[in-house]
Scaffold this motif. Sequence first.
Motif, PDB file in Angstrom:
ATOM      1  N   ARG A 120       0.849  -1.199   0.000  1.00  0.00           N
ATOM      2  CA  ARG A 120       0.000   0.000   0.000  1.00  0.00           C
ATOM      3  C   ARG A 120       0.872   1.232   0.000  1.00  0.00           C
ATOM      4  O   ARG A 120       1.671   1.433   0.903  1.00  0.00           O
ATOM      5  CB  ARG A 120      -0.951   0.042   1.204  1.00  0.00           C
ATOM      6  CG  ARG A 120      -1.803   1.331   1.144  1.00  0.00           C
ATOM      7  CD  ARG A 120      -2.830   1.465   2.211  1.00  0.00           C
ATOM      8  NE  ARG A 120      -2.342   1.813   3.527  1.00  0.00           N
ATOM      9  CZ  ARG A 120      -1.678   2.929   3.852  1.00  0.00           C
ATOM     10  NH1 ARG A 120      -1.326   3.823   2.945  1.00  0.00           N
ATOM     11  NH2 ARG A 120      -1.326   3.140   5.102  1.00  0.00           N
ATOM     12  N   ALA A 160      -4.854  -0.586  -1.340  1.00  0.00           N
ATOM     13  CA  ALA A 160      -4.221  -1.834  -0.900  1.00  0.00           C
ATOM     14  C   ALA A 160      -4.260  -2.876  -2.019  1.00  0.00           C
ATOM     15  O   ALA A 160      -5.243  -2.970  -2.759  1.00  0.00           O
ATOM     16  CB  ALA A 160      -4.936  -2.365   0.333  1.00  0.00           C
ATOM     17  N   THR A 212      -8.210  -6.072   2.182  1.00  0.00           N
ATOM     18  CA  THR A 212      -8.110  -5.653   3.578  1.00  0.00           C
ATOM     19  C   THR A 212      -9.490  -5.540   4.213  1.00  0.00           C
ATOM     20  O   THR A 212     -10.466  -5.178   3.562  1.00  0.00           O
ATOM     21  CB  THR A 212      -7.367  -4.307   3.686  1.00  0.00           C
ATOM     22  OG1 THR A 212      -7.386  -3.881   5.057  1.00  0.00           O
ATOM     23  CG2 THR A 212      -7.996  -3.223   2.820  1.00  0.00           C
ATOM     24  N   GLN A 256      -9.966  -3.387   6.454  1.00  0.00           N
ATOM     25  CA  GLN A 256      -9.993  -1.999   6.914  1.00  0.00           C
ATOM     26  C   GLN A 256     -10.443  -1.093   5.769  1.00  0.00           C
ATOM     27  O   GLN A 256      -9.652  -0.747   4.903  1.00  0.00           O
ATOM     28  CB  GLN A 256      -8.608  -1.580   7.415  1.00  0.00           C
ATOM     29  CG  GLN A 256      -8.073  -2.460   8.519  1.00  0.00           C
ATOM     30  CD  GLN A 256      -8.988  -2.475   9.726  1.00  0.00           C
ATOM     31  OE1 GLN A 256      -9.383  -1.430  10.234  1.00  0.00           O
ATOM     32  NE2 GLN A 256      -9.353  -3.669  10.184  1.00  0.00           N
ATOM     33  N   ASN A 298      -9.290  -1.049  -2.069  1.00  0.00           N
ATOM     34  CA  ASN A 298      -8.309  -2.062  -2.442  1.00  0.00           C
ATOM     35  C   ASN A 298      -8.618  -2.584  -3.835  1.00  0.00           C
ATOM     36  O   ASN A 298      -9.728  -2.401  -4.352  1.00  0.00           O
ATOM     37  CB  ASN A 298      -8.273  -3.201  -1.413  1.00  0.00           C
ATOM     38  CG  ASN A 298      -9.588  -3.937  -1.302  1.00  0.00           C
ATOM     39  OD1 ASN A 298      -9.933  -4.734  -2.166  1.00  0.00           O
ATOM     40  ND2 ASN A 298     -10.352  -3.671  -0.236  1.00  0.00           N
ATOM     41  N   TYR A 347       4.937  -0.684   2.999  1.00  0.00           N
ATOM     42  CA  TYR A 347       3.695  -0.130   3.523  1.00  0.00           C
ATOM     43  C   TYR A 347       3.954   1.310   3.953  1.00  0.00           C
ATOM     44  O   TYR A 347       4.916   1.588   4.678  1.00  0.00           O
ATOM     45  CB  TYR A 347       3.193  -0.954   4.720  1.00  0.00           C
ATOM     46  CG  TYR A 347       1.859  -0.488   5.252  1.00  0.00           C
ATOM     47  CD1 TYR A 347       0.671  -0.978   4.731  1.00  0.00           C
ATOM     48  CD2 TYR A 347       1.791   0.468   6.270  1.00  0.00           C
ATOM     49  CE1 TYR A 347      -0.559  -0.539   5.206  1.00  0.00           C
ATOM     50  CE2 TYR A 347       0.570   0.914   6.744  1.00  0.00           C
ATOM     51  CZ  TYR A 347      -0.593   0.408   6.215  1.00  0.00           C
ATOM     52  OH  TYR A 347      -1.815   0.852   6.682  1.00  0.00           O
ATOM     53  N   ASP A 367      -1.455   7.922   4.650  1.00  0.00           N
ATOM     54  CA  ASP A 367      -2.490   7.537   3.689  1.00  0.00           C
ATOM     55  C   ASP A 367      -3.249   8.806   3.322  1.00  0.00           C
ATOM     56  O   ASP A 367      -4.112   9.279   4.065  1.00  0.00           O
ATOM     57  CB  ASP A 367      -3.435   6.498   4.309  1.00  0.00           C
ATOM     58  CG  ASP A 367      -4.509   6.042   3.336  1.00  0.00           C
ATOM     59  OD1 ASP A 367      -4.764   6.757   2.340  1.00  0.00           O
ATOM     60  OD2 ASP A 367      -5.119   4.979   3.567  1.00  0.00           O
ATOM     61  N   HIS A 391      -7.173   8.634   3.307  1.00  0.00           N
ATOM     62  CA  HIS A 391      -7.967   8.246   4.479  1.00  0.00           C
ATOM     63  C   HIS A 391      -8.615   9.483   5.109  1.00  0.00           C
ATOM     64  O   HIS A 391      -7.933  10.483   5.370  1.00  0.00           O
ATOM     65  CB  HIS A 391      -7.085   7.530   5.505  1.00  0.00           C
ATOM     66  CG  HIS A 391      -7.871   6.762   6.517  1.00  0.00           C
ATOM     67  ND1 HIS A 391      -8.547   7.390   7.540  1.00  0.00           N
ATOM     68  CD2 HIS A 391      -8.126   5.443   6.654  1.00  0.00           C
ATOM     69  CE1 HIS A 391      -9.166   6.476   8.274  1.00  0.00           C
ATOM     70  NE2 HIS A 391      -8.925   5.275   7.747  1.00  0.00           N
ATOM     71  N   TYR A 446      -6.617   1.881  12.199  1.00  0.00           N
ATOM     72  CA  TYR A 446      -6.680   1.399  10.814  1.00  0.00           C
ATOM     73  C   TYR A 446      -5.305   0.944  10.338  1.00  0.00           C
ATOM     74  O   TYR A 446      -5.140  -0.158   9.805  1.00  0.00           O
ATOM     75  CB  TYR A 446      -7.245   2.521   9.934  1.00  0.00           C
ATOM     76  CG  TYR A 446      -6.780   2.551   8.498  1.00  0.00           C
ATOM     77  CD1 TYR A 446      -7.370   1.745   7.527  1.00  0.00           C
ATOM     78  CD2 TYR A 446      -5.757   3.424   8.102  1.00  0.00           C
ATOM     79  CE1 TYR A 446      -6.944   1.798   6.197  1.00  0.00           C
ATOM     80  CE2 TYR A 446      -5.333   3.483   6.788  1.00  0.00           C
ATOM     81  CZ  TYR A 446      -5.926   2.667   5.841  1.00  0.00           C
ATOM     82  OH  TYR A 446      -5.503   2.723   4.537  1.00  0.00           O
ATOM     83  N   ARG A 447      -4.291   1.809  10.540  1.00  0.00           N
ATOM     84  CA  ARG A 447      -2.936   1.457  10.106  1.00  0.00           C
ATOM     85  C   ARG A 447      -2.445   0.193  10.796  1.00  0.00           C
ATOM     86  O   ARG A 447      -1.933  -0.730  10.159  1.00  0.00           O
ATOM     87  CB  ARG A 447      -1.967   2.610  10.387  1.00  0.00           C
ATOM     88  CG  ARG A 447      -0.529   2.280   9.960  1.00  0.00           C
ATOM     89  CD  ARG A 447       0.511   3.017  10.757  1.00  0.00           C
ATOM     90  NE  ARG A 447       0.408   2.759  12.193  1.00  0.00           N
ATOM     91  CZ  ARG A 447       1.238   3.289  13.093  1.00  0.00           C
ATOM     92  NH1 ARG A 447       2.198   4.101  12.701  1.00  0.00           N
ATOM     93  NH2 ARG A 447       1.090   3.019  14.372  1.00  0.00           N
ATOM     94  N   GLN A 454      -4.138  -2.908   9.438  1.00  0.00           N
ATOM     95  CA  GLN A 454      -3.644  -3.310   8.114  1.00  0.00           C
ATOM     96  C   GLN A 454      -2.277  -3.973   8.212  1.00  0.00           C
ATOM     97  O   GLN A 454      -2.039  -5.014   7.584  1.00  0.00           O
ATOM     98  CB  GLN A 454      -3.578  -2.099   7.174  1.00  0.00           C
ATOM     99  CG  GLN A 454      -4.906  -1.702   6.593  1.00  0.00           C
ATOM    100  CD  GLN A 454      -4.779  -0.904   5.316  1.00  0.00           C
ATOM    101  OE1 GLN A 454      -3.829  -0.137   5.124  1.00  0.00           O
ATOM    102  NE2 GLN A 454      -5.745  -1.070   4.420  1.00  0.00           N
ATOM    103  N   GLU A 503      -2.695  -7.404   9.396  1.00  0.00           N
ATOM    104  CA  GLU A 503      -3.136  -8.323   8.335  1.00  0.00           C
ATOM    105  C   GLU A 503      -1.956  -8.803   7.512  1.00  0.00           C
ATOM    106  O   GLU A 503      -1.852 -10.000   7.198  1.00  0.00           O
ATOM    107  CB  GLU A 503      -4.145  -7.627   7.416  1.00  0.00           C
ATOM    108  CG  GLU A 503      -5.495  -7.371   8.043  1.00  0.00           C
ATOM    109  CD  GLU A 503      -6.412  -6.551   7.145  1.00  0.00           C
ATOM    110  OE1 GLU A 503      -7.597  -6.415   7.488  1.00  0.00           O
ATOM    111  OE2 GLU A 503      -5.948  -6.032   6.094  1.00  0.00           O
TER     112      GLU A 503
END
Length: 423
Positions: A76, A82, A86, A88, A92, A122, A126, A129, A169-170, A173, A176
Amino acid sequence: MPMQPWFSDAKLGIFIHYGIYAVDGVPESWSFYSGKVPHEQYMKQLDGFTASNYDPKAWAEVFAKAGAKYAVLTARHHDGVALWDTGQGDLNVVKHTPAARDLIAGYAEALREQGLKVGLYYSHSDWNHPDYASVVHPDPPNDDVGTNRYVTPKDGVEDPEAWARFLSYRNAQVGELVSRYRPDLLWFDGEWERSEDQWKMRELSEEILAGNPDTVLNARMLSYGDYATPEQGVPLRAPDGPWELCLTVNDSWGYQHQDDNQKSVGKLVRYFAETIGMGGNLLLDVGPQEDGTIPAAQVERLEGLGGWIDKHRGAVYGTVAGLPAGHHYGPSTLSADRRTLYLVCFDTPRETIGLRGLRTPVKRVSVVGTGTELPHQVIGGLGEVPGVTWIDAPVSADVDAYATVLAVELDGELDLYRGAGRD
């Protein structure tokens, strides 16, 4: 945690900037951030991102052929899109592009089949966002961080609750990525837009290492990074500790249609030899087209570099930084047992190659790749000041098209004189 030993002996990694920005061939994320491309137009690229010829096994085969030991894919970028499904939000490629599938799982599997370590890029930041532009950097490193609407809140009014939501959120991710793909390396970016405390780097580091304690982290985790990442500009002094030079094959990170300024194989060999001679890795970047194919000109460069590395692998893998400047006119590496020096000669050697300040006697000199032995002799020297070791130049049949390497086998561990000579 000590640094994972595989990293410093990897020598070459491949960086892959792959995302929707390849559709129009615009700079990744930065094109809308800077206003070069309207945001709406940038995001419309989602509709054209097909990954129709995406073949991670073919990628991994090329990377292995290049001599790379790891790769890093942009999971990302700053645009928030993404490459995996994801949980979140839904920005994506699985939900919003014709590609409609996870592009990371196959990549990780293909690399591991080739014995390569898996790296994922990553961005902490963002710019898409809704909660990102909610706090102000306490000491902005540049004007943009203090004024750009994608980074800083309108009128400077902070919203700590929004920022807490963004961090959740970050963190989710990143969690994940760690749990699903178990990357060997996480390559972070975007760190300059907030302070270490605002990012809560310690907590993020702890979560990553709890999920996989062997994860290597780059310096954009600030105090919690394992190695430095200079990019594009070659350092004249090696950074402290492990490091890698991030370098594009042409002038762009992602695919840009008009950029055909590919570096020659000869230039890439020089960058590579100079980097490993200073004890670093080269992270060489390619930009796949939107369909997932790496441009043929870039594949050609990777394979050309790989041919040189394969021929000279003894001078590459299992070595450490070589001689300081002044002892040999060119880069060099040193075997891990400190008993063999590898001298790189970019130009065709004429008459002799001089090696200065060498106290350890030389047992044998040969050309790497052909095995031809070269005569050598020491001339001069007084007291503790050693003479110069002169090595006869190899004949034309032993000269490599890109860089000739000589193996200097020593009678003991390397011992160098670093003084100013006799008064």
